[in-house]
Design a protein around this motif. Structure first.
Motif, short mmCIF file in Angstrom:
data_model
loop_
_atom_site.label_atom_id
_atom_site.label_comp_id
_atom_site.label_asym_id
_atom_site.label_seq_id
_atom_site.Cartn_x
_atom_site.Cartn_y
_atom_site.Cartn_z
N PHE A 348 2.13 4.82 6.02
CA PHE A 348 3.00 3.56 6.07
C PHE A 348 2.98 3.27 4.45
O PHE A 348 2.07 3.10 3.96
N PHE A 349 4.38 3.09 4.19
CA PHE A 349 4.63 2.67 3.00
C PHE A 349 5.36 1.42 3.10
O PHE A 349 6.27 1.32 3.77
N HIS A 350 5.33 0.80 1.71
CA HIS A 350 6.01 -0.54 1.62
C HIS A 350 7.09 -0.44 0.64
O HIS A 350 6.74 -0.02 -0.38
N GLU A 351 8.21 -1.24 0.79
CA GLU A 351 9.07 -1.24 -0.28
C GLU A 351 8.64 -1.87 -1.33
O GLU A 351 7.95 -2.85 -1.40
N GLY A 352 8.99 -1.24 -2.44
CA GLY A 352 8.26 -1.60 -3.86
C GLY A 352 7.16 -0.83 -4.14
O GLY A 352 6.54 -0.93 -5.50
N GLN A 353 6.19 -0.43 -3.20
CA GLN A 353 5.08 0.60 -3.43
C GLN A 353 5.33 1.59 -4.37
O GLN A 353 4.61 1.88 -5.37
N PHE A 354 6.27 2.20 -4.35
CA PHE A 354 6.71 3.48 -4.79
C PHE A 354 6.96 3.14 -6.44
O PHE A 354 6.80 3.82 -7.58
N GLU A 355 7.43 1.85 -6.53
CA GLU A 355 7.78 1.53 -8.11
C GLU A 355 6.83 0.82 -8.77
O GLU A 355 6.80 0.40 -10.03
N GLY A 356 5.87 0.53 -8.01
CA GLY A 356 4.52 -0.19 -8.49
C GLY A 356 4.77 -1.73 -8.71
O GLY A 356 4.23 -2.33 -9.53
N ARG A 357 5.41 -2.36 -7.82
CA ARG A 357 5.46 -3.88 -7.84
C ARG A 357 4.20 -4.60 -7.81
O ARG A 357 3.48 -3.93 -7.15
N LYS A 358 4.00 -5.64 -8.43
CA LYS A 358 2.59 -6.13 -8.67
C LYS A 358 2.74 -7.53 -7.81
O LYS A 358 1.69 -7.83 -7.63
#
Length: 491
Positions: A348-358
């Motif tokens: 399960f992945f969350h939008e923004g997780q791949f980009e490293g949102r903080k």
């Protein structure tokens, strides 16, 4: 059931606004390239979180409480009243939010996704609706009714939804927290409520391929009883002989057997919900252990029985959790991502997780802050997801492996996590140094039939290692890794 399918959550209302510059007017017009990229990463399910119609009338009354305002200040500088759009879990009804399009647009999007091999997941909320839902007037019997005495004692939990309303009702709640003021509680024991839920789900089988069920454990008979025991006793509400989920999931699966049910679940009730028919349940315990626990506890967790693990939803973050790079840092988050991506269950992945949102965004906000991407993190996830799309991981057999000391005084072997996937002659070995110190170990594997000299390939780091068959067979595969680093070997 796929051993290692992948789900991607999108905060739909905010995400959709990013397409304004492309003149996209509804969900079905989102460019095909967006979905094609997700498919290329091995995403099997897209969860469009928060697409249902809400009531703007609850915003001014319930969305500016002190705690919420504090969270807005933390997440978004210079926010304004217009940025507050209300919780997507305080819904009027299961109708499309008109800002996102119509049911026809949703069906068109579903067809587009299905054509490229992606299934669509939407929200189902068994516990509550909006405190101003139009259903209060048309279907009052599906909600948990109260009385004036209860309201006078606890006006935070009980309320009158409209000035001209004769009845009092309960707000939705979690028994460990104050009631959610912007919601009205469903009566999960009432036959009318269960039948209404069945009808909703029957309709959803046409609009999507599955549902993520918000706070699913709240509708378990014993939990619901303990949460509302005072009202249940006062109103002489009879406790049903069958479980809510057993009833509504069973009804839905008869209509569409492949319809997927995902439970947001806590309190060690995950196994119970799996037994009641859920295809997958949240594995929050693993998330917390990957953040804070020693390696031994993570290994113990992964020793759970196979059927439970295959029905577990493995994640590092979602809309309720702190962003993972903020919680544990970039390098540890990458190691944790290797863990959840290469074990059994639904990844399960969350939008923004791949980009490293903080920044964790409060659900009530309709605008997010501008954040810069963390260099190379997207590339890391892209490589990781493509590796975990291999058939050997998707269709193979998983087994936990033991790390042993490389030499008598070596204690750092205890820092390793290791497991193997096998499918025919294909083998994948995952080895992770899940610690903040350089560590070494050996992994004992069966290399019978391998030549005297052979090569194993680290798919994650694009490195080939030449191995001596006799040495590896006698002593095990030697591994030496820096903090939070991993190998994904193909051999």
């Amino acid at each position: 059931m796929n051993n290692s399918a992948a789900l991607y959550e999108i905060n739909t209302r905010i995400w959709f606004s990013k397409f304004d510059k492309h003149n996209v007017k509804n969900l079905s017009e989102v460019p095909d390239g967006y979905w094609q990229r997700l498919k290329s990463l091995g995403i099997d399910y897209v969860w469009l979180m928060g697409i249902w119609k809400t009531n703007e009338s609850v915003i001014d009354k319930y969305c500016f409480e002190e705690g919420l305002v504090r969270s807005y200040n933390h997440a978004l500088k210079h926010w304004s009243r217009e940025d507050v759009i209300g919780s997507p879990y305080s819904i009027d009804a299961y109708e499309m939010n008109p800002h996102l399009g119509s049911n026809k647009n949703l069906l068109d999007l579903k067809a587009k996704l299905n054509k490229i091999g992606i299934k669509l997941i939407l929200d189902f909320i068994s516990n509550h609706y909006s405190a101003h839902s139009s259903l209060i007037k048309t279907h009052p019997k599906i909600f948990l009714q109260a009385d004036e005495e209860s309201y006078s004692i606890d006006p935070h939990t009980y309320f009158k939804p409209f000035e001209d309303c004769k009845n009092y009702f309960a707000h939705g709640r979690d028994p460990f927290f104050p009631a959610w003021g912007d919601t009205i509680q469903l009566n999960c024991f009432a036959e009318e409520s269960r039948e209404f839920s069945k009808n909703v789900l029957s309709n959803l089988t046409q609009l999507c391929d599955g549902v993520r069920c918000d706070m699913a454990m709240l509708s378990i008979n014993n939990v619901f009883k303990n949460t509302w025991v005072g009202i249940i006793n006062r109103n002489h509400i009879e406790i049903p002989k069958t479980e809510y989920w057993e009833e509504v999931i069973g009804h839905t699966k008869k209509i569409r057997p492949d319809f997927v049910f995902i439970a947001e679940a806590y309190w060690d009730l995950e196994y119970n919900l799996q037994q009641l028919g859920f295809d997958y349940t949240y594995d929050k315990k693993l998330t917390d252990r990957l953040k804070f626990a020693p390696v031994s506890e993570i290994i113990s967790h992964l020793n759970a029985e196979k059927s439970f693990q295959q029905k577990s939803l493995r994640f590092l973050e979602n809309h309720d959790e702190e962003r993972i790079v903020t919680a544990i840092g970039v390098e540890k988050s990458k190691a944790a991502a290797v863990v959840i991506s290469t074990i059994q269950g639904l990844r399960f992945f969350h939008e923004g997780q791949f980009e490293g949102r903080k920044i964790k965004l409060p659900l009530q906000l309709g605008r997010e802050p501008v954040e810069s991407e963390i260099p190379h993190l997207n590339e890391f996830y892209e490589k990781l997801l493509k590796i975990t799309s291999l058939d050997v991981i998707r269709k193979g057999e998983w087994s936990l492996q033991e790390a042993i000391a490389s030499w008598p005084t070596n204690e750092t072997f205890k820092n390793f996590l290791a497991w193997k996937w096998e499918l025919g002659d294909e083998k994948i070995l995952v080895v992770i140094n899940y610690s903040n110190v350089s560590s070494a170990c050996r992994i004992v594997l069966d290399f019978e039939g391998y030549p005297e000299e052979f090569v194993i390939t680290d798919l994650l780091n694009d490195v080939n290692y030449h191995q001596n068959g006799e040495e590896v067979s006698r002593y095990g595969l030697y591994v030496d890794l820096k903090p939070w680093q991993a190998h994904i070997f193909s051999y």
